[in-house]
Design a protein around this motif. Structure first.
Motif, PDB file in Angstrom:
ATOM      1  N   ALA A 206       0.860  -1.297  -0.053  1.00 26.04           N
ATOM      2  CA  ALA A 206      -0.017  -0.028  -0.018  1.00 26.04           C
ATOM      3  C   ALA A 206       0.711   1.190   0.029  1.00 26.04           C
ATOM      4  O   ALA A 206       0.425   2.199  -0.701  1.00 26.04           O
ATOM      5  N   VAL A 207       2.007   1.179   0.808  1.00 32.78           N
ATOM      6  CA  VAL A 207       2.877   2.424   0.900  1.00 32.78           C
ATOM      7  C   VAL A 207       3.636   2.692  -0.459  1.00 32.78           C
ATOM      8  O   VAL A 207       3.470   3.739  -1.043  1.00 32.78           O
ATOM      9  N   ILE A 208       3.878   1.577  -1.239  1.00 31.75           N
ATOM     10  CA  ILE A 208       4.659   1.696  -2.486  1.00 31.75           C
ATOM     11  C   ILE A 208       3.427   2.276  -3.456  1.00 31.75           C
ATOM     12  O   ILE A 208       3.830   3.142  -4.378  1.00 31.75           O
ATOM     13  N   ALA A 209       2.321   1.677  -3.505  1.00 32.81           N
ATOM     14  CA  ALA A 209       1.302   2.126  -4.328  1.00 32.81           C
ATOM     15  C   ALA A 209       0.943   3.648  -4.222  1.00 32.81           C
ATOM     16  O   ALA A 209       0.916   4.418  -5.293  1.00 32.81           O
ATOM     17  N   LEU A 210       0.851   3.987  -2.941  1.00 29.41           N
ATOM     18  CA  LEU A 210       0.762   5.491  -2.603  1.00 29.41           C
ATOM     19  C   LEU A 210       1.756   6.473  -3.023  1.00 29.41           C
ATOM     20  O   LEU A 210       1.593   7.457  -3.588  1.00 29.41           O
ATOM     21  N   LEU A 211       3.108   5.880  -2.972  1.00 27.30           N
ATOM     22  CA  LEU A 211       4.001   6.583  -3.382  1.00 27.30           C
ATOM     23  C   LEU A 211       4.229   6.820  -5.100  1.00 27.30           C
ATOM     24  O   LEU A 211       4.278   7.789  -5.479  1.00 27.30           O
ATOM     25  N   VAL A 212       3.789   5.720  -5.672  1.00 30.04           N
ATOM     26  CA  VAL A 212       3.825   5.685  -7.166  1.00 30.04           C
ATOM     27  C   VAL A 212       2.616   6.709  -7.648  1.00 30.04           C
ATOM     28  O   VAL A 212       2.799   7.602  -8.459  1.00 30.04           O
ATOM     29  N   LEU A 213       1.531   6.626  -6.902  1.00 29.66           N
ATOM     30  CA  LEU A 213       0.415   7.675  -7.219  1.00 29.66           C
ATOM     31  C   LEU A 213       0.775   8.762  -6.998  1.00 29.66           C
ATOM     32  O   LEU A 213       0.294   9.901  -7.965  1.00 29.66           O
ATOM     33  N   ALA A 214       1.440   9.330  -5.946  1.00 29.84           N
ATOM     34  CA  ALA A 214       1.742  10.713  -5.519  1.00 29.84           C
ATOM     35  C   ALA A 214       2.543  11.311  -6.923  1.00 29.84           C
ATOM     36  O   ALA A 214       2.671  12.334  -6.876  1.00 29.84           O
ATOM     37  N   ILE A 215       3.627  10.487  -7.078  1.00 25.67           N
ATOM     38  CA  ILE A 215       4.482  10.883  -8.101  1.00 25.67           C
ATOM     39  C   ILE A 215       3.746  11.026  -9.417  1.00 25.67           C
ATOM     40  O   ILE A 215       4.122  12.201 -10.084  1.00 25.67           O
ATOM     41  N   VAL A 216       2.948  10.227  -9.882  1.00 33.52           N
ATOM     42  CA  VAL A 216       2.275  10.381 -11.132  1.00 33.52           C
ATOM     43  C   VAL A 216       1.435  11.734 -11.011  1.00 33.52           C
ATOM     44  O   VAL A 216       1.304  12.613 -11.837  1.00 33.52           O
ATOM     45  N   VAL A 217       0.602  11.923  -9.852  1.00 38.25           N
ATOM     46  CA  VAL A 217      -0.240  13.149  -9.890  1.00 38.25           C
ATOM     47  C   VAL A 217       0.653  14.309  -9.790  1.00 38.25           C
ATOM     48  O   VAL A 217       0.386  15.134 -10.456  1.00 38.25           O
ATOM     49  N   GLN A 218       1.876  14.429  -9.153  1.00 39.49           N
ATOM     50  CA  GLN A 218       2.637  15.490  -9.088  1.00 39.49           C
ATOM     51  C   GLN A 218       3.241  15.803 -10.598  1.00 39.49           C
ATOM     52  O   GLN A 218       3.360  17.107 -10.849  1.00 39.49           O
TER      53      GLN A 218
END
Length: 307
Positions: free
Chosen positions: A21-33
């Motif tokens: 879950a932490v890795i998925a949230l990190l990837v999502l934050a990178i894409v959104v940014q």
């Protein structure tokens, strides 16, 4: 004297789920940014064109093509599916040949051939083949325009896939249901529409909605006909303004909206079908009246005298 020991319940821990879950949230934050804060996406241009009347007009053409293509492909695909399941070898062979042909041809090839149909045939004649008897003549130029060519091409290709989906749904129904329906003395059409089709719908719906979503996106292929649907309209605008990426994002978001609405409709229809099946099961369970078994009293044997 018995002693009761308290049992301590320890919840199961899944550390890998937390890591994932932490890795998925990190990837999502990178894409959104990267998407939201990159000025080269030109979100101001996106906002200016998203509700533009020209874009909305092209969207209306896309929705109309999707509606007509879906309706006609369901009707024609249902006929093809019944022909494939028919006991007549001629109907089954013709339906199989049609499905084989139009599942093999790319949609863009079918659209281009239909658009140049007037080059191959000047007129369309309704009559008896190999004779001079005819009842009507139509100029192909007047019959197949841009919109009619798009509808016919989408229907021809989509009905081949729809026919196989419907046939698979019918084959998924237990054969005993066919025998029970035939034992009631119902005609073939009433057996199919009233008994077999409602049971096959639960198998047909998921794949059927997938094909409708594919059809909605496949309408973009009619750009080869220079028809002003959503994708062709966007092409014309960015060829003039050179604002390619934001206008492509306009089309992408509108296609996301269309597919999301279709997914919601699919969910609601499947939920309604499941609720109706549960309701019928509850009603049938309530309708069963348990009556005590009747005790049969033993009878004394009767001796008949033979004289």
């Amino acid at each position: 004297m018995k002693t009761t020991e308290s049992v301590k319940v320890v919840p199961a821990r899944y550390p890998m789920r937390i890591v994932g879950a932490v890795i998925a949230l990190l990837v999502l934050a990178i894409v959104v940014q990267s998407v939201a804060f990159n000025p080269r996406w030109e979100w101001r241009v996106f906002a200016r064109w998203f509700f533009d009347p020209v874009i909305l007009e092209g969207l209306g053409q896309t929705l109309l093509l999707t509606l007509l293509g879906t309706t006609l492909s369901i009707v024609f695909g249902g006929v093809l599916a019944l022909a494939r399941l028919s006991g007549s070898w001629l109907l089954s062979s013709l339906a199989w040949s049609y499905i084989w042909l139009f599942r093999s041809l790319p949609l863009i090839v079918v659209l281009i051939i239909l658009y140049n149909f007037s080059y191959l045939y000047d007129t369309l004649t309704i009559g008896i083949p190999f004779t001079h008897l005819s009842w009507a003549h139509y100029e192909t130029v007047n019959v197949l325009g841009q919109f009619s060519t798009a509808v016919v091409g989408l229907t021809l290709v989509q009905s081949a896939y729809t026919a196989e989906i419907i046939r698979g749904g019918f084959l998924g129904v237990d054969h005993g249901q066919y025998e029970a329906a035939a034992a009631l003395g119902l005609s073939a059409w009433r057996r199919t529409l009233r008994i077999i089709l409602p049971q096959a719908l639960r198998t047909i719906l998921p794949s059927g909605f997938n094909e409708i979503i594919s059809l909605a996106k496949g309408t973009a292929m009619v750009y080869v006909l220079a028809m002003p649907e959503l994708f062709y309209t966007i092409q014309m605008i960015y060829n003039r303004t050179q604002e390619v990426i934001p206008l492509l994002m306009v089309g992408a978001v509108w296609y996301l909206v269309i597919t999301s609405v279709l997914s919601v409709i699919q969910y609601m229809v499947e939920r309604w079908l499941a609720r109706s099946e549960r309701r019928s099961a509850v009603n049938s369970a309530r309708g069963r009246v348990t009556t005590p078994a009747r005790v049969v009293q033993p009878q004394e044997p009767v001796h008949a005298s033979l004289s």
